[in-house]
Design a protein around this motif. Structure first.
Motif, short mmCIF file in Angstrom:
data_model
loop_
_atom_site.label_atom_id
_atom_site.label_comp_id
_atom_site.label_asym_id
_atom_site.label_seq_id
_atom_site.Cartn_x
_atom_site.Cartn_y
_atom_site.Cartn_z
N ALA A 44 56.20 32.28 52.55
CA ALA A 44 56.03 33.61 53.15
C ALA A 44 55.98 34.68 52.08
CB ALA A 44 57.16 33.89 54.15
N ILE A 45 56.88 34.60 51.11
CA ILE A 45 56.92 35.58 50.03
C ILE A 45 55.65 35.50 49.18
CG2 ILE A 45 58.09 36.17 47.86
CD1 ILE A 45 60.71 35.43 49.27
N ALA A 46 55.27 34.28 48.80
CA ALA A 46 54.08 34.13 47.96
C ALA A 46 52.82 34.55 48.70
CB ALA A 46 53.96 32.68 47.49
N SER A 47 52.73 34.25 50.00
CA SER A 47 51.56 34.68 50.78
C SER A 47 51.46 36.20 50.81
CB SER A 47 51.63 34.13 52.20
OG SER A 47 51.51 32.74 52.21
N PHE A 48 52.61 36.86 50.94
CA PHE A 48 52.64 38.32 50.93
C PHE A 48 52.19 38.86 49.57
CE2 PHE A 48 55.04 42.20 49.89
CZ PHE A 48 54.49 43.06 50.83
N LEU A 49 52.75 38.30 48.50
CA LEU A 49 52.41 38.77 47.15
C LEU A 49 50.95 38.48 46.81
CD1 LEU A 49 55.61 37.72 45.17
CD2 LEU A 49 54.95 40.01 45.92
N PHE A 50 50.47 37.28 47.18
CA PHE A 50 49.07 36.96 46.94
C PHE A 50 48.16 37.84 47.77
CE2 PHE A 50 50.34 32.38 45.71
CZ PHE A 50 50.42 32.73 44.38
N GLY A 51 48.58 38.20 48.98
CA GLY A 51 47.80 39.09 49.84
C GLY A 51 47.62 40.46 49.22
N ILE A 52 48.67 40.94 48.57
CA ILE A 52 48.57 42.23 47.87
C ILE A 52 47.54 42.15 46.75
CG2 ILE A 52 49.83 43.81 46.34
CD1 ILE A 52 52.32 43.27 48.02
N LEU A 53 47.49 41.00 46.09
CA LEU A 53 46.54 40.82 44.99
C LEU A 53 45.14 40.44 45.48
CD1 LEU A 53 48.84 38.80 42.56
CD2 LEU A 53 48.24 41.22 42.44
N GLY A 54 44.99 40.21 46.78
CA GLY A 54 43.69 39.85 47.33
C GLY A 54 43.38 38.37 47.26
N ILE A 55 44.38 37.54 47.03
CA ILE A 55 44.21 36.10 46.94
C ILE A 55 44.71 35.49 48.24
CG2 ILE A 55 44.85 34.01 45.69
CD1 ILE A 55 45.48 35.84 43.28
N SER A 56 43.92 34.59 48.83
CA SER A 56 44.37 33.95 50.06
C SER A 56 44.17 32.44 49.97
CB SER A 56 43.64 34.51 51.27
OG SER A 56 42.27 34.19 51.20
N PHE A 57 45.12 31.71 50.49
CA PHE A 57 45.06 30.26 50.56
C PHE A 57 45.00 29.87 52.02
CE2 PHE A 57 47.53 30.83 46.57
CZ PHE A 57 46.66 30.21 45.70
N GLY A 58 44.43 28.73 52.31
CA GLY A 58 44.39 28.27 53.69
C GLY A 58 44.71 26.79 53.77
N GLY A 59 45.22 26.38 54.90
CA GLY A 59 45.48 24.97 55.15
C GLY A 59 46.73 24.45 54.48
N TRP A 60 46.84 23.15 54.49
CA TRP A 60 48.03 22.46 53.98
C TRP A 60 48.22 22.67 52.49
CZ3 TRP A 60 50.80 18.32 56.70
CH2 TRP A 60 50.47 18.26 58.04
N ILE A 61 47.15 22.52 51.73
CA ILE A 61 47.25 22.64 50.27
C ILE A 61 47.61 24.07 49.88
CG2 ILE A 61 45.98 22.44 48.10
CD1 ILE A 61 46.61 19.75 49.38
N GLY A 62 47.00 25.04 50.51
CA GLY A 62 47.32 26.44 50.23
C GLY A 62 48.76 26.78 50.56
#
Length: 83
Positions: A44-62
């Motif tokens: 959750a924290i990394a998704s938030f931080l990556f979202g601020i940077l414009g990076i998004s991951f999807g699925g199991w690997i992300g």
């Protein structure tokens, strides 16, 4: 992590795996429950931080990558606060 592409059971399994990998990388001795918590909260924290940077991951690997990165961040913060 905001989309419903993985369910709760998968989130727990991937979170546990991410926490286990992070505890190995950060040389911590945490149990299974704390590994799951670290992995899920870390994702959750990394998704938030990556979202601020414009990076998004999807699925199991992300989710796994975000969980490992976020759990490592959490372990680092806890170590810095304890000192």
């Amino acid at each position: 992590m905001n989309d419903a592409s993985i369910g709760w059971i998968a989130a727990i399994i991937i979170g546990g795996l991410a926490g286990w990998i992070a505890s190995g990388l950060m040389k911590t001795d945490t149990g299974i429950f704390l590994n799951v918590v670290l992995g899920i909260i870390g994702a959750a924290i990394a998704s938030f931080l990556f979202g601020i940077l414009g990076i998004s991951f999807g699925g199991w690997i992300g989710y796994l990558i975000a969980g490992v990165v976020g759990a490592c961040i959490l372990v680092g913060v806890v170590r810095a606060v304890r000192r």
